[in-house]
Scaffold this motif. Structure first.
Motif, PDB file in Angstrom:
ATOM      1  N   SER A  88       0.805  -1.333   0.003  1.00 10.18           N
ATOM      2  CA  SER A  88       0.057  -0.043   0.087  1.00 10.18           C
ATOM      3  C   SER A  88       0.802   1.234   0.219  1.00 10.18           C
ATOM      4  O   SER A  88       0.200   2.271  -0.137  1.00 10.18           O
ATOM      5  CB  SER A  88      -0.895   0.110   1.158  1.00 10.18           C
ATOM      6  OG  SER A  88      -0.289  -0.125   2.413  1.00 10.18           O
ATOM      7  N   ASN A  89       1.968   1.235   0.118  1.00 12.76           N
ATOM      8  CA  ASN A  89       3.130   2.280  -0.135  1.00 12.76           C
ATOM      9  C   ASN A  89       3.528   2.625  -1.241  1.00 12.76           C
ATOM     10  O   ASN A  89       4.157   3.564  -1.474  1.00 12.76           O
ATOM     11  CB  ASN A  89       4.183   2.029   0.859  1.00 12.76           C
ATOM     12  CG  ASN A  89       3.982   1.956   2.284  1.00 12.76           C
ATOM     13  OD1 ASN A  89       3.287   2.791   2.706  1.00 12.76           O
ATOM     14  ND2 ASN A  89       4.414   1.330   3.092  1.00 12.76           N
ATOM     15  N   LEU A  90       3.125   1.933  -2.257  1.00 13.77           N
ATOM     16  CA  LEU A  90       3.441   2.347  -3.654  1.00 13.77           C
ATOM     17  C   LEU A  90       2.626   3.377  -4.136  1.00 13.77           C
ATOM     18  O   LEU A  90       1.653   3.753  -3.703  1.00 13.77           O
ATOM     19  CB  LEU A  90       2.872   1.136  -4.835  1.00 13.77           C
ATOM     20  CG  LEU A  90       3.787  -0.204  -4.834  1.00 13.77           C
ATOM     21  CD1 LEU A  90       3.181  -1.087  -5.825  1.00 13.77           C
ATOM     22  CD2 LEU A  90       5.213   0.246  -5.252  1.00 13.77           C
ATOM     23  N   HIS A  91       3.285   4.261  -4.997  1.00 10.87           N
ATOM     24  CA  HIS A  91       2.656   5.487  -5.708  1.00 10.87           C
ATOM     25  C   HIS A  91       2.712   5.331  -7.140  1.00 10.87           C
ATOM     26  O   HIS A  91       3.571   4.543  -7.741  1.00 10.87           O
ATOM     27  CB  HIS A  91       3.588   6.825  -5.132  1.00 10.87           C
ATOM     28  CG  HIS A  91       3.655   6.979  -3.938  1.00 10.87           C
ATOM     29  ND1 HIS A  91       3.086   8.252  -3.366  1.00 10.87           N
ATOM     30  CD2 HIS A  91       4.270   6.484  -2.961  1.00 10.87           C
ATOM     31  CE1 HIS A  91       3.352   8.245  -2.219  1.00 10.87           C
ATOM     32  NE2 HIS A  91       4.201   7.294  -1.668  1.00 10.87           N
ATOM     33  N   TYR A  92       1.656   5.762  -7.725  1.00 10.06           N
ATOM     34  CA  TYR A  92       1.498   5.888  -9.335  1.00 10.06           C
ATOM     35  C   TYR A  92       2.583   7.153  -9.395  1.00 10.06           C
ATOM     36  O   TYR A  92       2.264   8.235  -9.049  1.00 10.06           O
ATOM     37  CB  TYR A  92       0.211   6.219  -9.791  1.00 10.06           C
ATOM     38  CG  TYR A  92       0.228   6.627 -11.243  1.00 10.06           C
ATOM     39  CD1 TYR A  92       0.294   5.754 -12.133  1.00 10.06           C
ATOM     40  CD2 TYR A  92      -0.119   7.924 -11.508  1.00 10.06           C
ATOM     41  CE1 TYR A  92       0.315   6.200 -13.393  1.00 10.06           C
ATOM     42  CE2 TYR A  92      -0.230   8.570 -12.671  1.00 10.06           C
ATOM     43  CZ  TYR A  92       0.049   7.253 -13.923  1.00 10.06           C
ATOM     44  OH  TYR A  92       0.029   7.940 -15.134  1.00 10.06           O
ATOM     45  N   LEU A  93       3.586   6.935 -10.264  1.00  9.68           N
ATOM     46  CA  LEU A  93       4.824   7.770 -10.688  1.00  9.68           C
ATOM     47  C   LEU A  93       4.482   8.511 -11.917  1.00  9.68           C
ATOM     48  O   LEU A  93       4.460   9.555 -12.084  1.00  9.68           O
ATOM     49  CB  LEU A  93       6.020   7.165 -10.461  1.00  9.68           C
ATOM     50  CG  LEU A  93       6.607   6.658  -9.500  1.00  9.68           C
ATOM     51  CD1 LEU A  93       7.783   6.138  -9.617  1.00  9.68           C
ATOM     52  CD2 LEU A  93       6.440   7.510  -8.101  1.00  9.68           C
ATOM     53  N   GLY A  94       3.759   7.844 -12.805  1.00 10.22           N
ATOM     54  CA  GLY A  94       3.370   8.494 -14.139  1.00 10.22           C
ATOM     55  C   GLY A  94       3.454   7.150 -15.166  1.00 10.22           C
ATOM     56  O   GLY A  94       3.048   5.973 -14.882  1.00 10.22           O
ATOM     57  N   ASP A  95       3.873   7.549 -16.331  1.00 14.16           N
ATOM     58  CA  ASP A  95       3.597   6.605 -17.632  1.00 14.16           C
ATOM     59  C   ASP A  95       4.996   6.436 -18.277  1.00 14.16           C
ATOM     60  O   ASP A  95       6.032   7.336 -18.178  1.00 14.16           O
ATOM     61  CB  ASP A  95       2.481   7.156 -18.493  1.00 14.16           C
ATOM     62  CG  ASP A  95       1.114   7.016 -18.275  1.00 14.16           C
ATOM     63  OD1 ASP A  95       1.085   6.375 -16.998  1.00 14.16           O
ATOM     64  OD2 ASP A  95       0.241   7.324 -18.867  1.00 14.16           O
ATOM     65  N   TRP A  96       5.336   5.402 -19.008  1.00 20.00           N
ATOM     66  CA  TRP A  96       6.281   5.369 -19.848  1.00 20.00           C
ATOM     67  C   TRP A  96       5.685   4.777 -21.294  1.00 20.00           C
ATOM     68  O   TRP A  96       4.756   4.206 -21.585  1.00 20.00           O
ATOM     69  CB  TRP A  96       7.182   3.914 -19.321  1.00 20.00           C
ATOM     70  CG  TRP A  96       6.604   2.690 -19.526  1.00 20.00           C
ATOM     71  CD1 TRP A  96       5.880   2.130 -18.436  1.00 20.00           C
ATOM     72  CD2 TRP A  96       6.638   1.854 -20.323  1.00 20.00           C
ATOM     73  NE1 TRP A  96       5.586   1.029 -18.876  1.00 20.00           N
ATOM     74  CE2 TRP A  96       6.160   0.388 -20.127  1.00 20.00           C
ATOM     75  CE3 TRP A  96       7.293   1.642 -21.854  1.00 20.00           C
ATOM     76  CZ2 TRP A  96       5.987  -0.433 -21.146  1.00 20.00           C
ATOM     77  CZ3 TRP A  96       7.134   0.585 -22.537  1.00 20.00           C
ATOM     78  CH2 TRP A  96       6.548  -0.443 -21.977  1.00 20.00           C
ATOM     79  N   HIS A  97       6.600   4.948 -22.236  1.00 20.06           N
ATOM     80  CA  HIS A  97       6.313   4.935 -23.803  1.00 20.06           C
ATOM     81  C   HIS A  97       7.337   4.677 -24.510  1.00 20.06           C
ATOM     82  O   HIS A  97       8.185   5.253 -24.337  1.00 20.06           O
ATOM     83  CB  HIS A  97       4.913   5.393 -24.074  1.00 20.06           C
ATOM     84  CG  HIS A  97       5.278   7.042 -24.477  1.00 20.06           C
ATOM     85  ND1 HIS A  97       5.470   7.911 -23.476  1.00 20.06           N
ATOM     86  CD2 HIS A  97       5.550   7.758 -25.631  1.00 20.06           C
ATOM     87  CE1 HIS A  97       5.719   9.156 -24.182  1.00 20.06           C
ATOM     88  NE2 HIS A  97       5.924   8.661 -25.280  1.00 20.06           N
TER      89      HIS A  97
END
Length: 161
Positions: A88-97
């Motif tokens: 539960s300590n994970l964060h959404y950081l963004g995207d990769w492509h």
């Protein structure tokens, strides 16, 4: 003291990503060549930058095009939920492509996507990272990233480890 402050304030932010996750993203990119692909970056803030701890791909129903891709959002949401259930300590950081045959420069669409992510309350990420893998026709891979800060994408240093 002011000169030191100026030097520190210009330092680029650091995005750390394990080499095996970077390789996973690169392999996904080559598997879709010459079409774009991508996914989600999950991780944690660290004392000297953010650390990517998990990478989620485009999903089985993702649509890949020459100059863009649309992820399988439902599948990605399930994957994120499963990972958050175990940490539960994970964060959404963004995207990769990927940018097949292109550069690590972010396109107008990339900039718009970063702004959409920042505005989307459920993402809980007002300053998303955008990681780009430029896959060259000569089989080279270049990695670049930026983070949306004050409505501007600012380059960050990517450190594979």
């Amino acid at each position: 003291m002011p000169a030191l402050f100026t030097r520190l304030s210009r330092r680029r932010e650091l995005l750390r990503i394990p080499a095996h996750l970077l390789q996973e993203a690169v392999a996904e990119g080559w598997s879709k060549w010459p079409l774009e692909t991508g996914g989600i970056l999950l991780g944690k803030p660290g004392p000297d930058g953010h650390v990517v701890t998990d990478l989620i791909g485009p999903g089985p129903e993702g649509r890949h095009e020459r100059y863009g891709f649309t992820p399988d959002s439902d599948w990605q949401a399930e994957q994120v939920a499963a990972r958050w259930a175990t940490d539960s300590n994970l964060h959404y950081l963004g995207d990769w492509h990927t940018h097949p045959g292109g550069s690590t420069r972010l396109s107008r669409l990339d900039r718009s996507t970063a702004r959409d992510i920042a505005a989307y309350e459920e993402a809980r990420q007002p300053n998303p990272f955008m990681l780009v893998l430029a896959l060259g026709r000569d089989q080279t891979v270049r990695v670049g990233a930026a983070r949306l800060i004050n409505d501007r994408l600012r380059r960050v240093v990517v450190h594979p480890h």
